[in-house]
Design an enzyme around this catalytic site. Sequence first.
Site, PDB file in Angstrom:
ATOM      1  N   PHE A   1       0.852  -1.191   0.000  1.00 53.88           N
ATOM      2  CA  PHE A   1       0.000   0.000   0.000  1.00 53.88           C
ATOM      3  C   PHE A   1       0.880   1.230   0.000  1.00 53.88           C
ATOM      4  O   PHE A   1       1.755   1.371   0.852  1.00 53.88           O
ATOM      5  CB  PHE A   1      -0.937   0.042   1.215  1.00 53.88           C
ATOM      6  CG  PHE A   1      -1.843   1.240   1.183  1.00 53.88           C
ATOM      7  CD1 PHE A   1      -2.959   1.265   0.346  1.00 53.88           C
ATOM      8  CD2 PHE A   1      -1.572   2.371   1.952  1.00 53.88           C
ATOM      9  CE1 PHE A   1      -3.788   2.381   0.294  1.00 53.88           C
ATOM     10  CE2 PHE A   1      -2.395   3.487   1.893  1.00 53.88           C
ATOM     11  CZ  PHE A   1      -3.508   3.500   1.070  1.00 53.88           C
TER      12      PHE A   1
ATOM     13  N   ASP B   1       9.340   2.529   1.783  1.00 50.34           N
ATOM     14  CA  ASP B   1       8.164   3.287   2.215  1.00 50.34           C
ATOM     15  C   ASP B   1       7.998   3.038   3.709  1.00 50.34           C
ATOM     16  O   ASP B   1       7.499   1.996   4.133  1.00 50.34           O
ATOM     17  CB  ASP B   1       6.931   2.833   1.422  1.00 50.34           C
ATOM     18  CG  ASP B   1       5.667   3.574   1.854  1.00 50.34           C
ATOM     19  OD1 ASP B   1       5.710   4.286   2.875  1.00 50.34           O
ATOM     20  OD2 ASP B   1       4.634   3.426   1.170  1.00 50.34           O
TER      21      ASP B   1
ATOM     22  N   LYS C   1       3.097   9.696   8.327  1.00 51.77           N
ATOM     23  CA  LYS C   1       2.125   9.545   9.423  1.00 51.77           C
ATOM     24  C   LYS C   1       2.486  10.223  10.768  1.00 51.77           C
ATOM     25  O   LYS C   1       1.897  11.222  11.120  1.00 51.77           O
ATOM     26  CB  LYS C   1       1.815   8.073   9.623  1.00 51.77           C
ATOM     27  CG  LYS C   1       0.975   7.525   8.457  1.00 51.77           C
ATOM     28  CD  LYS C   1       0.384   6.164   8.735  1.00 51.77           C
ATOM     29  CE  LYS C   1      -0.755   5.859   7.785  1.00 51.77           C
ATOM     30  NZ  LYS C   1      -0.362   5.246   6.511  1.00 51.77           N
TER      31      LYS C   1
END
Length: 389
Positions: free
Chosen positions: A128, A215, A244
């Site tokens: 993702f 990532d 995040k």
Amino acid sequence: MSNHLMCTYAPLPVAFVRGEGAWLWDENGKRYLDAISGLGVCALGHAHPALARVISEQASTLIHTGNLFRIPWQETLADRLAAITGMERVFFGNSGAEAIECALKITRLMGHQKGIDNPGVVVMDHSFHGRTMAALSATGNRKVQAGFEPLVSGFVRAPFNDFEAIETIAQRNHDITAVLLEPIQGEAGIRVPEPGFLAKLRALCNEQGWLLIVDEIQSGLCRTGRWYAHQHEEIRPDILTTAKALANGLPIGACVARGPAADALSPGSHGSTFGGNPLVSRAACTVLDIMEADQLPERAAAAGDRMMTAFHQRLGSHGGVRDIRGKGLMIGIELEVEANALKNRAMERGVLLNITQNRVIRLLPPLIIDDEQVDEISDVVCTLVEEFG
Ligand SMILES: *Cc1c(COP(=O)(O)O)cnc(C)c1O
């Protein structure tokens, strides 16, 4: 419920009005222990007093000037990120997906510089990387892509944790310029590759002249017991994406690079209006200060071990549990059956958790949780699983 929101989410029927550390309170005054942190964002918990003070002070001094001018807090933040990662240069956007876009644009530029007309990037099944067009095209999940075709081209897919498959791609495809992967896959259900996988990929990238892009949007910033999850393997990527938890809830994403990848972009080739503004940059600097002062990598490792031990003891031989995995405070419990109902049952008992891939309980609690809170989360989760069958 308003009818004026696009239907992108299916929110649970609860709204929180305030938080403190790992606790949240809803409109009726009910208290919850937060074991998901807004999807790994609020690593310092809610309403952290030192962070709130800094944000308030900066908001009443200067929020935004734009990148037409120097932004000293952005420069300080770039220096801090470079020191933590051993990398060289940073581009700031406002989300994880934007950090991915920046990384992918760098691979295209560098591919063309090498004379490759259609530069490709190897990406992993079940990955993702976000919801913008290039990020969703890189993502290894049909649900994220369906209906949005034509996808951005140039992605070559391989199974996660399968080094030989990537070697085969290297032999057959001479247009590849990079590999993009999560060091621990988050949305896929907390999938941890076997030790050495990243190091082998690093060696292959060196041999092939590919960029290694990690990532770390979910796995980064102390969550797995290191500043960044790839650091468990003593390797350095060429590009790292982080977002995040970086400003504990203010929107920010960063693409961090070293070597030629750090110098690929030039004035006019990329940008962001809000990216790295004084408010968010100063907030992120404070987040990093607190993570360092409170030794959150060590804290996440210890709290994660404690939680993992509890899960193995109580659920290790439970017939309904297929697997328990993770690192630090990034933990997944995979059940044998669909388990979306567990979300609501946990909420009734005052714990907030997330289910991913329909049957993986995903836990991403704030890194500041104390042992008592760890034990309470573990106890509620184990009890729920035992009752679930
Ligand atoms: C959340 C996430 C993204 C996307 O971040 P956004 O801020 O939602 O755009 C990308 N990659 C990973 C690994 C993520 O967990």
